[in-house]
Design a protein around this motif. Structure first.
Motif, PDB file in Angstrom:
ATOM      1  N   GLU A 124      41.515  43.218  50.722  1.00 31.73           N
ATOM      2  CA  GLU A 124      41.224  41.829  51.082  1.00 31.73           C
ATOM      3  C   GLU A 124      39.816  41.433  50.624  1.00 31.73           C
ATOM      4  N   ILE A 125      38.871  42.357  50.667  1.00 34.98           N
ATOM      5  CA  ILE A 125      37.514  42.076  50.179  1.00 34.98           C
ATOM      6  C   ILE A 125      37.550  41.715  48.698  1.00 34.98           C
ATOM      7  N   VAL A 126      38.248  42.542  47.917  1.00 37.79           N
ATOM      8  CA  VAL A 126      38.338  42.316  46.471  1.00 37.79           C
ATOM      9  C   VAL A 126      39.048  40.996  46.182  1.00 37.79           C
ATOM     10  N   LYS A 127      40.128  40.722  46.910  1.00 40.44           N
ATOM     11  CA  LYS A 127      40.891  39.478  46.694  1.00 40.44           C
ATOM     12  C   LYS A 127      40.019  38.251  46.966  1.00 40.44           C
ATOM     13  N   THR A 128      39.266  38.286  48.051  1.00 41.20           N
ATOM     14  CA  THR A 128      38.413  37.137  48.398  1.00 41.20           C
ATOM     15  C   THR A 128      37.343  36.913  47.333  1.00 41.20           C
ATOM     16  N   LEU A 129      36.721  37.995  46.863  1.00 45.54           N
ATOM     17  CA  LEU A 129      35.695  37.874  45.829  1.00 45.54           C
ATOM     18  C   LEU A 129      36.263  37.286  44.539  1.00 45.54           C
ATOM     19  N   LYS A 130      37.468  37.725  44.165  1.00 46.42           N
ATOM     20  CA  LYS A 130      38.090  37.209  42.944  1.00 46.42           C
ATOM     21  C   LYS A 130      38.503  35.752  43.097  1.00 46.42           C
ATOM     22  N   ASP A 131      38.937  35.363  44.306  1.00 43.28           N
ATOM     23  CA  ASP A 131      39.320  33.972  44.537  1.00 43.28           C
ATOM     24  C   ASP A 131      38.110  33.048  44.465  1.00 43.28           C
ATOM     25  N   VAL A 132      37.002  33.495  45.072  1.00 42.33           N
ATOM     26  CA  VAL A 132      35.812  32.653  45.137  1.00 42.33           C
ATOM     27  C   VAL A 132      35.049  32.652  43.817  1.00 42.33           C
ATOM     28  N   TYR A 133      35.025  33.811  43.155  1.00 41.71           N
ATOM     29  CA  TYR A 133      34.276  33.931  41.898  1.00 41.71           C
ATOM     30  C   TYR A 133      35.198  34.456  40.795  1.00 41.71           C
TER      31      TYR A 133
END
Length: 614
Positions: free
Chosen positions: A183-192
């Motif tokens: 979920e950390i990786v997914k959020t970072l990719k979504d935002v940036y």
């Protein structure tokens, strides 16, 4: 501007205002700019319009959005160098006249945070706009774009924090480390989406999922110095690389009890990350650290409960009056299963000799195993010494065979030895596994000692103290059981000839030595499941289950010969043999009586011989 041009410009503003009122999503700034320049092109009969942004690493303006199809196809070749000539005229409206009917017009736009852009459009000579008109357009474009950009940033910030809230809710609802990291990786990719993301994690925080994870190690320290510094200090580290034309941020993943890793964010074509981006990444890293810590604590608690259950079940099983060999075999299988071990050995130290206990894996019976056993005993000198090695370095031809080693001493009462656990893969065993093995060995050593003492006590009860042959009562029990379960058997009663004379001549101590010598000869000439016993005084006995009388006679005659040849001082023996079969009625008492009669006959007819009683 004349009246007609002012009216035209007013119509453009009206259309822009109408468009602005109908627009619902201002978070996608490139799309908004694309709509704005398309409206410009249409209303003022421009051939194309391109909006450029400055790449500080290349010192050139690169096309962000455009209505020019040629530029769209070859963006990498459409950049405009930010040279001294352009810098001097950046604040002015520049008209590039190459003598053709098509004119190129450009003007620069400054924004907060030291960023700047360039607007360039092409227009036919017949539609050419006055410079005052273009300057007004530039002035209004700057104000509109600045407002739109501000709205876009506010909405984007709101959207990102909504994503952060969703991610926070999700990762705190999970107690699985893999789910949290994913979920950390997914959020970072979504935002940036334009950034490259990696997670630097310690060895105990990794997962088998396909995620951009790197291990935090002191190897390649120069290459990942920023990650190591963030991990050690707990503070965000920023690195700007002119060589690689990028900015890198390292944010420590912090929890209340420690730092569990580092988030690496690589921002291409960005000279310096804005403060708001740094705050957001830091907040996400702290949220991730808290969730990761909770997941680790949960998994640790589950592991501790499982470890306690393993210890409890194992010790309970070991204390159920198991034979020593069965208890050891059970323990070795438990260790192999629970620790994913390849080789497990229990080595006992008896009078400075090392004995591999039965049940150990076959490797410990090999010559190769001696290298590891010698190494362990050199390092372990007392009960407090233990060994936990992730990459064993033994200077021998077999150094690389087993690289992970755990060794725990067994020191309690008569138990003096060590348990050795091996695996070929380096760093295969975790420290938690090692602590669990220590607890298992500590608790099980008492159970092993009790089992060994129990068996020793049983052996003493059924064993004659002088000869180490079985006692008379045990012989009776075994013959009775054999008559119930087997089909036949042979009994040999043995008497040392002229034993009184030996005692009178040499003394009772020598007499006892003679009895011991004869007993040892008996033990050396019978099978493991045969019963050699002391009958009483100088009389000994042998019971051969499932053995015919003919084989029994051969064994008796061999014993007569061996005793005559091997005893010192030399003595002879007489043997009386009896047997039984299933199809005939026999009792233990009858078997003994017939053997006794046969022995009497052997004594009466010259001694040093074997007589069978049919």
């Amino acid at each position: 501007m004349n009246v007609q041009q002012r009216d035209q410009y007013a119509i453009f503003k009206q259309k822009f205002f109408d468009w602005f009122l109908t627009e619902e999503d201002f978070t996608d700034l490139p799309r908004i700019i694309q709509a704005l320049i398309t409206l410009l092109q249409k209303e003022f009969h421009l051939l194309d319009v391109t909006f450029y942004v400055l790449n500080p690493f290349k010192h050139a303006f690169e096309p962000e959005v455009t209505t020019d199809c040629m530029i769209k196809q070859r963006r990498e070749h459409a950049s405009i160098p930010f040279d001294s000539h352009l810098k001097e005229q950046f604040d002015d409206v520049m008209i590039i006249d190459d003598g053709s009917e098509i004119k190129t017009v450009q003007f620069g736009v400054y924004f907060p945070e030291d960023s700047c852009s360039l607007v360039r459009f092409r227009i036919h000579e017949r539609d050419m706009l006055p410079t005052s008109f273009i300057k007004q357009m530039k002035h209004d474009f700057l104000k509109v774009f600045a407002r739109i950009r501000k709205v876009s940033e506010v909405l984007s910030e709101e959207k990102r924090y909504e994503q952060l809230h969703r991610a926070t809710t999700k990762i705190h609802a999970s107690m699985n480390i893999g789910d949290v990291l994913e979920e950390i990786v997914k959020t970072l990719k979504d935002v940036y989406p334009a950034f490259t993301c990696h997670l630097f994690l310690s060895h105990d925080s990794t997962t088998d999922r396909d995620l951009p994870i790197k291990l935090l190690t002191f190897e390649n320290e120069d290459e990942h110095m920023g990650a190591m510094k963030a991990y050690v200090t707990g503070h965000i580290q920023l690195y700007d690389s002119l060589v690689h034309k990028r900015s890198v941020i390292y944010a420590p993943i912090k929890g209340a009890q420690g730092i569990y890793g580092v988030i690496e964010m690589i921002a291409p074509t960005v000279m310096e990350l804005p403060e708001r981006e740094i705050r957001f990444i830091s907040l996400l890293a702290n949220t991730a650290g808290s969730a990761l810590e909770n997941a680790k604590l949960y998994e640790q608690s589950k592991r501790l409960i499982a470890d306690l259950q393993l210890i409890n079940e194992t010790i309970h099983h070991l204390n159920t009056n198991l034979r020593f060999q069965d208890a050891l075999k059970f323990m070795i299988e438990k260790i192999k299963t629970s620790f994913d071990a390849q080789e497990v050995g229990f080595i006992l130290l008896q009078e400075k000799e090392r004995k591999v206990l039965p049940g150990s894996t076959p490797f410990f019976e090999s010559k190769e195993a001696r290298i590891y056993v010698d190494f362990v005993f050199r390092r372990i000198q007392n009960a407090r010494d233990t060994l936990f090695l992730g990459d064993v370095k033994i200077h021998s031809d077999h150094t690389k065979r087993f690289r992970s080693l755990m060794a725990v001493p067994m020191m309690r009462g008569m138990m003096k030895g060590v348990a050795i656990v091996l695996h070929q893969e380096a760093y295969h065993f975790s420290f938690d596994m090692f602590k669990l093995l220590q607890s298992l060995i500590h608790h099980s050593t008492l159970a092993f000692t009790n089992a060994a003492l129990r068996e020793e006590l049983e052996r003493m009860v059924i064993t004659d103290r002088l000869t180490n042959l079985y006692a008379r009562h045990y012989l009776d029990e075994r013959i009775q059981r054999s008559m119930e379960e087997d089909g036949l058997g042979t009994f040999i009663l043995i008497d040392i000839d002229n034993f009184k004379k030996i005692n009178d001549t040499y003394g009772h101590q020598v007499g006892d030595e003679i009895i011991i010598q004869v007993a040892n000869i008996i033990k050396a000439n019978i099978r493991q499941n045969d019963i050699g016993a002391r009958w009483g005084g100088e009389e000994l006995a042998i019971y051969l289950p499932k053995v015919s009388v003919h084989t029994g006679l051969s064994i008796a005659n061999r014993l007569v010969q061996k005793v005559r040849e091997l005893t010192d001082p030399p003595v002879t023996i007489s043997c009386g043999v009896s047997y039984w079969k299933k199809n005939r009625a026999h009792s233990v008492k009858e078997l003994f009586n017939r053997a006794d009669e046969a022995l009497y006959t052997a004594k009466r007819t010259g001694k040093n011989r074997v007589v069978v009683q049919e």
